[in-house]
Write an enzyme that holds these catalytic residues in place. Structure first.
Site, PDB file in Angstrom:
ATOM      1  N   ARG A 158      -4.324 -58.267  21.272  1.00 41.59           N
ATOM      2  CA  ARG A 158      -4.094 -57.182  22.240  1.00 41.59           C
ATOM      3  C   ARG A 158      -4.012 -55.880  21.455  1.00 41.59           C
ATOM      4  NH1 ARG A 158      -2.977 -53.473  25.315  1.00 41.59           N
ATOM      5  NH2 ARG A 158      -2.040 -53.632  27.373  1.00 41.59           N
ATOM      6  N   GLU A 173      -7.452 -53.371  34.725  1.00 38.94           N
ATOM      7  CA  GLU A 173      -7.761 -54.794  34.873  1.00 38.94           C
ATOM      8  C   GLU A 173      -9.235 -54.967  35.256  1.00 38.94           C
ATOM      9  OE1 GLU A 173      -5.640 -57.239  34.049  1.00 38.94           O
ATOM     10  OE2 GLU A 173      -4.310 -55.601  33.507  1.00 38.94           O
ATOM     11  N   ARG A 188       0.341 -63.172  21.936  1.00 38.49           N
ATOM     12  CA  ARG A 188      -0.868 -62.472  21.496  1.00 38.49           C
ATOM     13  C   ARG A 188      -0.566 -61.643  20.246  1.00 38.49           C
ATOM     14  NH1 ARG A 188      -2.198 -59.497  27.142  1.00 38.49           N
ATOM     15  NH2 ARG A 188      -0.114 -58.761  26.616  1.00 38.49           N
TER      16      ARG A 188
END
Length: 161
Positions: free
Chosen positions: A57, A65, A108
């Site tokens: 990330r 999104e 992440r």
């Protein structure tokens, strides 16, 4: 008794977050990793020699999104952001550097991403594919990203068209 029961979900959340963040961290700074696939405009998967790869990330930015999920819907310019990132990264080698926190609560990797020496986090904001989104303790480039976002807005690029 009520007070005790209220504390259980908080304890579970803290324990889960702690246990995720204490997984062995194998990703090395400034080493090249091949991008396996792009998930959306601010998240992708690198090949770490495991079957699934590792999600990365971008630190300090947030892209709209690109798909509907349980709680989130497709954002304005989300599909374009994913397409741009896919074009830039798919199958290519990236180098990662870190800030204070190296993983998020979802496991992440949190990274500043470099592609052929280009600071990709900054490029995405500057071209209007993402906005500045700083979450302490990872604040190294916060002011820089804010300035790039202002410039993108003034120039009407990307999601600021």
């Amino acid at each position: 008794m009520k007070l005790l029961l209220r504390g259980i979900p908080l304890f579970f959340l803290l324990f889960t977050s702690f246990s995720l963040s204490t997984k062995p961290f194998k990703i090395q700074e400034n080493k090249n990793y091949t991008v396996k696939r792009v998930i959306d405009g601010d998240t992708f998967v690198i090949d770490d020699q495991s079957a699934k790869g590792v999600k990365v990330r971008f630190i300090g930015i947030d892209a709209p999104e690109s798909r509907n999920t349980g709680r989130k819907t497709i954002g304005y310019f989300g599909k374009e952001a994913k397409k741009y990132l896919t074009t830039r990264l798919d199958g290519k080698q990236v180098s990662l550097t870190f800030d204070t926190a190296k993983q998020d609560r979802y496991g992440r990797i949190l990274a500043y991403v470099y592609l052929d020496g280009m600071f990709l986090n900054a490029e995405l904001v500057e071209r209007g594919y993402a906005v500045s989104a700083t979450f302490p303790p990872n604040v190294k480039y916060a002011n820089y990203f804010v300035e790039l976002e202002r410039k993108a807005r003034r120039n009407g690029v990307g999601l600021w068209k």
